[in-house]
Write a protein that holds these residues in place. Sequence first.
Motif, PDB file in Angstrom:
ATOM      1  N   LYS A  50      -9.606  14.708  -4.980  1.00  0.00           N
ATOM      2  CA  LYS A  50      -9.502  13.250  -5.022  1.00  0.00           C
ATOM      3  C   LYS A  50      -8.733  12.738  -6.239  1.00  0.00           C
ATOM      4  N   PHE A 102      -2.987  12.736  -6.280  1.00  0.00           N
ATOM      5  CA  PHE A 102      -2.464  11.703  -5.400  1.00  0.00           C
ATOM      6  C   PHE A 102      -1.073  12.070  -4.898  1.00  0.00           C
ATOM      7  N   THR A 103      -0.847  11.867  -3.614  1.00  0.00           N
ATOM      8  CA  THR A 103       0.477  12.110  -3.046  1.00  0.00           C
ATOM      9  C   THR A 103       1.515  11.206  -3.698  1.00  0.00           C
ATOM     10  N   ASP A 104       1.134   9.967  -3.939  1.00  0.00           N
ATOM     11  CA  ASP A 104       2.020   9.010  -4.595  1.00  0.00           C
ATOM     12  C   ASP A 104       1.242   8.367  -5.738  1.00  0.00           C
ATOM     13  N   PRO A 105       1.312   8.949  -6.943  1.00  0.00           N
ATOM     14  CA  PRO A 105       0.474   8.466  -8.045  1.00  0.00           C
ATOM     15  C   PRO A 105       0.645   6.979  -8.345  1.00  0.00           C
ATOM     16  N   GLN A 134       1.696   4.382  -6.426  1.00  0.00           N
ATOM     17  CA  GLN A 134       1.161   3.500  -5.406  1.00  0.00           C
ATOM     18  C   GLN A 134      -0.369   3.464  -5.444  1.00  0.00           C
ATOM     19  N   THR A 135      -0.980   4.571  -5.889  1.00  0.00           N
ATOM     20  CA  THR A 135      -2.436   4.635  -5.959  1.00  0.00           C
ATOM     21  C   THR A 135      -2.966   4.090  -7.276  1.00  0.00           C
ATOM     22  N   LEU A 136      -2.294   4.422  -8.370  1.00  0.00           N
ATOM     23  CA  LEU A 136      -2.838   4.115  -9.688  1.00  0.00           C
ATOM     24  C   LEU A 136      -2.633   2.663 -10.120  1.00  0.00           C
ATOM     25  N   LEU A 160      -5.475   0.892  -8.743  1.00  0.00           N
ATOM     26  CA  LEU A 160      -6.652   1.442  -9.406  1.00  0.00           C
ATOM     27  C   LEU A 160      -6.766   0.895 -10.834  1.00  0.00           C
ATOM     28  N   LEU A 188     -13.132   5.915  -8.242  1.00  0.00           N
ATOM     29  CA  LEU A 188     -12.413   7.051  -7.669  1.00  0.00           C
ATOM     30  C   LEU A 188     -13.142   7.677  -6.483  1.00  0.00           C
ATOM     31  N   TYR A 192      -2.525  10.431 -13.733  1.00  0.00           N
ATOM     32  CA  TYR A 192      -1.151  10.577 -13.218  1.00  0.00           C
ATOM     33  C   TYR A 192      -0.720  12.041 -13.243  1.00  0.00           C
ATOM     34  N   SER A 207      -1.110  15.326 -10.685  1.00  0.00           N
ATOM     35  CA  SER A 207      -0.183  15.720  -9.616  1.00  0.00           C
ATOM     36  C   SER A 207       0.911  16.664 -10.121  1.00  0.00           C
TER      37      SER A 207
END
Length: 573
Positions: free
Chosen positions: A44, A47-50, A52-54, A57, A80, A128, A131
């Motif tokens: 978890k 992230f595939t796209d840090p 766009q997620t972070l 977040l 998370l 970040y 990944s």
Amino acid sequence: MSDPIETSISPSSSAGDPNLNPNPISLLHPRREPFEHGLLPIPKLVFTDPTQTLIPLKQTLISSSTSTRRVNSAALSQSLQISPDHACLVLDTLASVLHSDSDPLVSSKPQEINSSSADVHDLLLFLYIQSYKKLLPRTHKDSAAVADVWPSTSAFDGYLSALSPLQLVRSNSRRFVPSQADEEAHQLSYLQKHLANILSLLAEPVEGEGEESLVLTMDRFEHLGFLIQFGDKGPEGTQLSQHAPFFANSDPDMPAVPVPAAQVHDWLLQNIASALEHISERASLKENCPAIASDQDVSMADACTTSIKASPSARGPSFIEGISKSSLVKQASDLKGSSVKVLNCHDSVIYILAPLRYATVYGCSDTTIVIGAVGKAVRIEHCERVHVITAAKRICIANCRECVFFLGVNQQPLIVGDNHKLQVAPYNTFYSHLEEHMNEVGVEATINRWDEPLALGMVDPHDSLSHPAGVSDVQAESATRLDPDQFTNFLIPDWFGCESSGSTKDNPFPLPGVYLMAQQRNQKNLGEIKQLLREAPLEENRKRELSSALHVYFKDWLYASGNIRQLYCLQGR
């Protein structure tokens, strides 16, 4: 894995500013610690796209943070969607790799992690880089240049995963195992590729001008010290902002004017490019010099000689590499810097009796390694039939087989990857300066969690070579407790005849009752055997024959076990 989008910061005209030229004397370096000791195989967190997620977040974390923008484990767990134990592990791992020892998270006591908190921006940078993909061994002569920063899984992974950890290491020629320069170039390339996204997590829009005009305050800029540093002074060096032309001359009594993120982006890219060019030039120079081949087996006459490579600066680690069929002792005065890497050592006994921040043991077999006191983290990886004895705040064990760990450790031992037949036991030795070294680096003798191993996933998302492609994650095999009847004290020889100069006279970690009883029972049995031998009703010639037979058996054991080498070392000192 798709690349994160990098549209948040656009190039500015400041790229041509002569004030932005990198300082040729003080080169930029990546901080190795987050990449070497800060990666967790928790799905978890990858992230595939840090970006766009972070970015969303970030808002969630800030809304649940304190007025000083710090987040505790409960808020982290909820944000998370990870377990409370994993949230505490994230904070503890972040504490072990933070760039500022003055941060409250770093100074927290081991038992206070549950109630500790992390700065939101340090936490975002930590998340970040989850990944990040480690550099794989490659056969190309210029592996750092051709390696993809985001390597994909290989069709050969299934074959390699069937090998033991050491076979996996040996399946790649040693000259192709990534060097420190290769790894540094790989980390710089990663930062170069993702710099815009990283800055967007730290920057804020100018009020009224929207997302198109991002700026960085000096305080936010300092958080980049988690990932990069200038010069060779390591964590005790000057603040990162003092190397930046747009902050260097700021009035300490006045808040520095925020700087456009694009300007910071351009300046850092130039410094990264200069650092990569410097690494390339050094590699080229090394290739043009005649290589000196070294025999990996050390002869008995040279058993006490050292294969340690002194680091050129305090920033880098000291290396103990290629020790074979030998004994080696190193004290604090023998080491450069506060980190040590023990690489590719076999059938040896290695003593590192020093206070350290970090220690790494990689690719070793049939070796006993004593590591003094480690205040940040120890990592043991790709080892077979190795005994490790260490007093440390934290230890991570990855991809090892048939190893025994004698631990005085303040946090739960972390076990990840493909492990088999691991055993843990309480700490079992001492040397005269041990408690002094433990106090210096902050290891507490009153807390020992040696028997609470925490096993995470077998699949390491940061290393596509460590598992077959497409294998779903399962929990790693944990470690069992060593049978108390097999527990013995490990005696460190008085190599220099000065053991009385230190204050430590015994093992500083209290032994659990069952191990203490086993130890006392063994000592009692030994005493009884000695007494029986002394009182045996034998004639003098029979006593001499018995003594001679015991010496012969003891000598045979010394040769069979390899401990005879330690006697040669003692004679040579």
